[in-house]
Write a protein that holds these residues in place. Structure first.
Motif, PDB file in Angstrom:
ATOM      1  N   ALA A 180       0.983  -1.091  -0.145  1.00 23.49           N
ATOM      2  CA  ALA A 180      -0.041  -0.074  -0.125  1.00 23.49           C
ATOM      3  C   ALA A 180       0.987   1.304  -0.075  1.00 23.49           C
ATOM      4  CB  ALA A 180      -0.906   0.111   1.102  1.00 23.49           C
ATOM      5  N   GLU A 181       1.989   1.405   0.726  1.00 25.67           N
ATOM      6  CA  GLU A 181       2.934   2.409   1.035  1.00 25.67           C
ATOM      7  C   GLU A 181       3.422   2.695  -0.418  1.00 25.67           C
ATOM      8  OE1 GLU A 181       4.563   2.705   5.449  1.00 25.67           O
ATOM      9  OE2 GLU A 181       5.299   0.919   3.993  1.00 25.67           O
ATOM     10  N   ALA A 182       3.976   1.809  -1.312  1.00 24.43           N
ATOM     11  CA  ALA A 182       4.504   1.664  -2.407  1.00 24.43           C
ATOM     12  C   ALA A 182       3.810   2.471  -3.665  1.00 24.43           C
ATOM     13  CB  ALA A 182       4.880   0.366  -3.106  1.00 24.43           C
ATOM     14  N   PHE A 183       2.462   2.241  -3.432  1.00 23.37           N
ATOM     15  CA  PHE A 183       1.446   2.983  -4.326  1.00 23.37           C
ATOM     16  C   PHE A 183       0.922   4.214  -3.917  1.00 23.37           C
ATOM     17  CE2 PHE A 183       1.552  -1.595  -5.953  1.00 23.37           C
ATOM     18  CZ  PHE A 183       1.771  -1.233  -7.171  1.00 23.37           C
ATOM     19  N   ASP A 184       1.333   4.692  -2.819  1.00 21.78           N
ATOM     20  CA  ASP A 184       0.877   6.106  -2.137  1.00 21.78           C
ATOM     21  C   ASP A 184       1.983   6.953  -2.257  1.00 21.78           C
ATOM     22  OD1 ASP A 184      -1.341   7.515  -1.545  1.00 21.78           O
ATOM     23  OD2 ASP A 184      -0.808   7.071   0.716  1.00 21.78           O
ATOM     24  N   LEU A 185       3.027   6.755  -3.037  1.00 23.66           N
ATOM     25  CA  LEU A 185       4.256   7.720  -3.191  1.00 23.66           C
ATOM     26  C   LEU A 185       4.010   8.680  -4.135  1.00 23.66           C
ATOM     27  CD1 LEU A 185       6.938   4.899  -3.318  1.00 23.66           C
ATOM     28  CD2 LEU A 185       6.455   6.342  -1.364  1.00 23.66           C
ATOM     29  N   PRO A 186       4.623   9.916  -3.815  1.00 23.19           N
ATOM     30  CA  PRO A 186       4.800  11.062  -4.615  1.00 23.19           C
ATOM     31  C   PRO A 186       5.349  10.730  -6.062  1.00 23.19           C
ATOM     32  CG  PRO A 186       6.050  11.518  -3.022  1.00 23.19           C
ATOM     33  CD  PRO A 186       5.411  10.048  -2.676  1.00 23.19           C
ATOM     34  N   LEU A 187       5.507  11.735  -7.137  1.00 26.04           N
ATOM     35  CA  LEU A 187       6.316  11.492  -8.315  1.00 26.04           C
ATOM     36  C   LEU A 187       7.674  11.116  -7.994  1.00 26.04           C
ATOM     37  CD1 LEU A 187       4.611  14.101 -10.287  1.00 26.04           C
ATOM     38  CD2 LEU A 187       4.152  12.061 -10.566  1.00 26.04           C
ATOM     39  N   SER A 188       8.456  11.555  -7.000  1.00 26.78           N
ATOM     40  CA  SER A 188       9.641  11.294  -6.560  1.00 26.78           C
ATOM     41  C   SER A 188       9.744  11.056  -5.315  1.00 26.78           C
ATOM     42  CB  SER A 188      10.484  12.286  -7.281  1.00 26.78           C
ATOM     43  OG  SER A 188      10.632  13.469  -6.491  1.00 26.78           O
ATOM     44  N   VAL A 189      10.923  10.191  -4.805  1.00 29.56           N
ATOM     45  CA  VAL A 189      11.210   9.982  -3.317  1.00 29.56           C
ATOM     46  C   VAL A 189      12.564  10.046  -3.021  1.00 29.56           C
ATOM     47  CG1 VAL A 189       9.189   8.375  -3.262  1.00 29.56           C
ATOM     48  CG2 VAL A 189      11.610   7.522  -3.971  1.00 29.56           C
ATOM     49  N   ASP A 190      12.896  10.376  -1.883  1.00 35.31           N
ATOM     50  CA  ASP A 190      14.291  10.462  -1.558  1.00 35.31           C
ATOM     51  C   ASP A 190      15.002   9.157  -1.486  1.00 35.31           C
ATOM     52  OD1 ASP A 190      13.324   9.068   0.702  1.00 35.31           O
ATOM     53  OD2 ASP A 190      13.619  11.066   2.051  1.00 35.31           O
ATOM     54  N   ALA A 239       8.144   6.429 -10.720  1.00 36.10           N
ATOM     55  CA  ALA A 239       7.798   5.291 -11.818  1.00 36.10           C
ATOM     56  C   ALA A 239       8.731   4.338 -12.288  1.00 36.10           C
ATOM     57  CB  ALA A 239       7.310   6.029 -12.964  1.00 36.10           C
ATOM     58  N   SER A 240      10.263   5.252 -12.389  1.00 39.24           N
ATOM     59  CA  SER A 240      11.594   4.414 -12.688  1.00 39.24           C
ATOM     60  C   SER A 240      11.670   3.274 -11.562  1.00 39.24           C
ATOM     61  CB  SER A 240      12.504   5.204 -12.806  1.00 39.24           C
ATOM     62  OG  SER A 240      12.151   6.054 -13.815  1.00 39.24           O
ATOM     63  N   MET A 241      11.685   3.737 -10.249  1.00 40.16           N
ATOM     64  CA  MET A 241      11.454   2.561  -9.275  1.00 40.16           C
ATOM     65  C   MET A 241      10.690   1.618  -9.229  1.00 40.16           C
ATOM     66  SD  MET A 241      11.570   3.637  -4.993  1.00 40.16           S
ATOM     67  CE  MET A 241       9.778   3.843  -5.265  1.00 40.16           C
ATOM     68  N   LEU A 242       9.482   1.910  -9.404  1.00 42.83           N
ATOM     69  CA  LEU A 242       8.561   0.660  -9.540  1.00 42.83           C
ATOM     70  C   LEU A 242       8.701  -0.259 -10.601  1.00 42.83           C
ATOM     71  CD1 LEU A 242       5.188   2.753  -8.688  1.00 42.83           C
ATOM     72  CD2 LEU A 242       6.592   1.052  -7.089  1.00 42.83           C
ATOM     73  N   VAL A 243       9.297   0.446 -11.752  1.00 44.54           N
ATOM     74  CA  VAL A 243       9.645  -0.456 -13.037  1.00 44.54           C
ATOM     75  C   VAL A 243      10.759  -1.373 -12.682  1.00 44.54           C
ATOM     76  CG1 VAL A 243      10.567  -0.590 -15.300  1.00 44.54           C
ATOM     77  CG2 VAL A 243       8.678   1.015 -14.994  1.00 44.54           C
ATOM     78  N   ALA A 244      11.689  -0.809 -11.828  1.00 42.54           N
ATOM     79  CA  ALA A 244      12.782  -1.701 -11.707  1.00 42.54           C
ATOM     80  C   ALA A 244      12.461  -2.689 -10.447  1.00 42.54           C
ATOM     81  CB  ALA A 244      13.997  -0.546 -10.726  1.00 42.54           C
ATOM     82  N   LEU A 245      11.408  -2.561  -9.760  1.00 40.22           N
ATOM     83  CA  LEU A 245      10.954  -3.451  -9.173  1.00 40.22           C
ATOM     84  C   LEU A 245       9.983  -4.451  -9.506  1.00 40.22           C
ATOM     85  CD1 LEU A 245      10.029  -1.099  -5.809  1.00 40.22           C
ATOM     86  CD2 LEU A 245      11.785  -2.911  -5.864  1.00 40.22           C
ATOM     87  N   GLY A 246      10.008  -4.317 -11.024  1.00 40.83           N
ATOM     88  CA  GLY A 246       8.906  -5.262 -11.441  1.00 40.83           C
ATOM     89  C   GLY A 246       7.505  -5.036 -11.603  1.00 40.83           C
ATOM     90  N   VAL A 247       7.177  -3.802 -11.056  1.00 38.28           N
ATOM     91  CA  VAL A 247       5.837  -3.245 -11.428  1.00 38.28           C
ATOM     92  C   VAL A 247       5.519  -2.417 -12.296  1.00 38.28           C
ATOM     93  CG1 VAL A 247       4.197  -2.123  -9.901  1.00 38.28           C
ATOM     94  CG2 VAL A 247       5.869  -3.365  -8.674  1.00 38.28           C
TER      95      VAL A 247
END
Length: 75
Positions: free
Chosen positions: A8-18, A58-66
């Motif tokens: 749930a936290e992963a899909f509630d993130l802003p456009l970029s994260v620290d 978005a790049s992070m989620l793709v790298a995670l396979g989402v």
């Protein structure tokens, strides 16, 4: 070490994260994340903004396979 991000936290993130949040998503410690950035081997693009690093979600989620956001309901 901090706990990994929940689904749930992963899909509630802003456009970029620290970088610390990105490290949590990949299940690595922040020190390792900084070392990977310095080596140019962090698993997704990292943008330097002044003295700080930002990771496009978005790049992070793709790298995670989402590839796309699933329908998710928390009840």
């Amino acid at each position: 070490m901090t706990r990994p991000l929940t689904f749930a936290e992963a899909f509630d993130l802003p456009l970029s994260v620290d970088l610390a949040t990105a490290a949590r998503a990949f299940g690595i410690c922040v020190g390792t994340a900084y070392r990977l950035v310095r080596l140019g081997t962090f698993p997704c693009p990292v943008i330097r903004v002044g003295r700080h690093y930002r990771v496009p979600t978005a790049s992070m989620l793709v790298a995670l396979g989402v590839e796309e956001r699933p329908v998710y309901s928390e009840e």
